[in-house]
Write an enzyme that holds these catalytic residues in place. Sequence first.
Site, PDB file in Angstrom:
ATOM      1  N   HIS A 185       0.843  -1.203   0.000  1.00 26.94           N
ATOM      2  CA  HIS A 185       0.000   0.000   0.000  1.00 26.94           C
ATOM      3  C   HIS A 185       0.880   1.255   0.000  1.00 26.94           C
ATOM      4  O   HIS A 185       0.825   2.070   0.921  1.00 26.94           O
ATOM      5  CB  HIS A 185      -0.929  -0.013   1.217  1.00 26.94           C
ATOM      6  N   ASP A 198      -3.135   7.439  -1.495  1.00 27.98           N
ATOM      7  CA  ASP A 198      -4.423   7.111  -2.103  1.00 27.98           C
ATOM      8  C   ASP A 198      -4.163   6.588  -3.511  1.00 27.98           C
ATOM      9  O   ASP A 198      -3.105   6.842  -4.102  1.00 27.98           O
ATOM     10  CB  ASP A 198      -5.319   8.350  -2.159  1.00 27.98           C
ATOM     11  N   GLY A 199      -5.130   5.843  -4.044  1.00 24.68           N
ATOM     12  CA  GLY A 199      -5.017   5.321  -5.404  1.00 24.68           C
ATOM     13  C   GLY A 199      -4.355   3.963  -5.496  1.00 24.68           C
ATOM     14  O   GLY A 199      -4.081   3.473  -6.598  1.00 24.68           O
ATOM     15  N   GLY A 223      -5.484   0.929  -5.012  1.00 26.24           N
ATOM     16  CA  GLY A 223      -6.259  -0.091  -5.705  1.00 26.24           C
ATOM     17  C   GLY A 223      -6.153   0.040  -7.209  1.00 26.24           C
ATOM     18  O   GLY A 223      -5.909  -0.945  -7.921  1.00 26.24           O
ATOM     19  N   ARG A 224      -6.313   1.265  -7.707  1.00 25.10           N
ATOM     20  CA  ARG A 224      -6.255   1.471  -9.158  1.00 25.10           C
ATOM     21  C   ARG A 224      -4.863   1.214  -9.708  1.00 25.10           C
ATOM     22  O   ARG A 224      -4.698   0.588 -10.761  1.00 25.10           O
ATOM     23  CB  ARG A 224      -6.724   2.900  -9.484  1.00 25.10           C
ATOM     24  N   TYR A 280     -13.846 -10.034  -3.411  1.00 24.67           N
ATOM     25  CA  TYR A 280     -12.506  -9.540  -3.739  1.00 24.67           C
ATOM     26  C   TYR A 280     -11.827  -8.996  -2.481  1.00 24.67           C
ATOM     27  O   TYR A 280     -10.696  -9.374  -2.145  1.00 24.67           O
ATOM     28  CB  TYR A 280     -12.644  -8.475  -4.815  1.00 24.67           C
TER      29      TYR A 280
END
Length: 398
Positions: A217, A221-222, A224-225, A259
């Site tokens: 991680h 932010d972002g 996942g994409r 998921y």
Amino acid sequence: MSPKQPKFIWQQPSWRRFAVQADSVAADLARAHKSHGVVEGQAAAIGVTLDGEVAVHVLSAEVIATAAIEGQHYSAAAVRSSVLRRLGLPHTGGTDRHVDGLVEVINDATDNFAVPLDADRLCRWQSALFPGGTSGIQRIAVGRFRDHAEPMQIVSGQADRETVHYEAPPSRSVPAEMDHFLEWFNATDPTKPAAPGAAMDGFTRAAIAHLWFELIHPFEDGNGRVGRAVMDMAIAQHQGKPLRLYSVSQQLMSHRAEYYEALNQAARGTGDVTEWVRWFARQVTSACEASSSIIDQAIQKRRFWERHGSEAVNPRQRKVLQRLLDDGDGGFAGGLNAEKYMKMTGASKPTATRDLAAMVAAGQLWTSGAGKAVRYYVAMPGWTHGVEARNHEPPSAP
């Protein structure tokens, strides 16, 4: 007092040494590879190209789904317009910087799959997702790995009763963790046969790559994409070509709760990711089966135009017929009528009446109902549009 047990996978002594039980994943991987082969065969049979309708559909679906998983809902029209523009094809509609950024990221991941992945490229991907440097109205670290002191946690629930689903490695260790990940990713690249580890099963590698990235991680932010773009890149490397044949993100979106649960289970495991790989392989199989249906529709559309291409079809009629074909069996809600035709083409009512009657006479459309209730449907063999009674004669004035 006994020592505290590791709660997350990165706290385990086996961290970074992911284990997969070959016998347990063999059947699921075999089905995934078989489904992948079917889609590749279909694509080759109809000559699917990087800028063809199937590729446009798959890329659009990938963009919409990977954003929706994170709660970002993009207009289908805006996404399609951005995809067409990116591919250098005719398009209509305005621009959306967030949509364009995500399209660029996925394109770079798949089109330039042979270029080694590095930290700078990942940071540029994340930056493209947040034009202006904000997530909503909150300023975030853009174009660099997270560096905040507080824990990076995935939580749910109210502020006073939050459930911590996962806590990632601390920010201070992210650069080193990403170095390990990128070294492994590039060393197992199947497009570089001489690389150590390049013989790893392609879908196993894609599953581990996505999981490993999400476990670190690295961004504020972002994640996942960007992580799903890494997954797309791994699959493109497995294919050995940038052609988009199916959307795994669309499949993940349709099973979003599963998921997240599968990721959560792997994140709290010991390093044996067999179940995660099995689950991922099943999603690839389903994604391929869905794409196979899309390619079948593309074949049907081609046959339709082969049957009717010699007919005198004016630009207005072609536009409407293509829209009806794209929307699929029953996809054009409520059926087509004269008023809708006028709005779609800008034609007058007499012109709309003539155009529609001509398409019915040519066998391109069939009708149901009469008078003001008449509705027109594209005449695709096997398509019923959910209508029981069908008229085969050209109607009177709509």
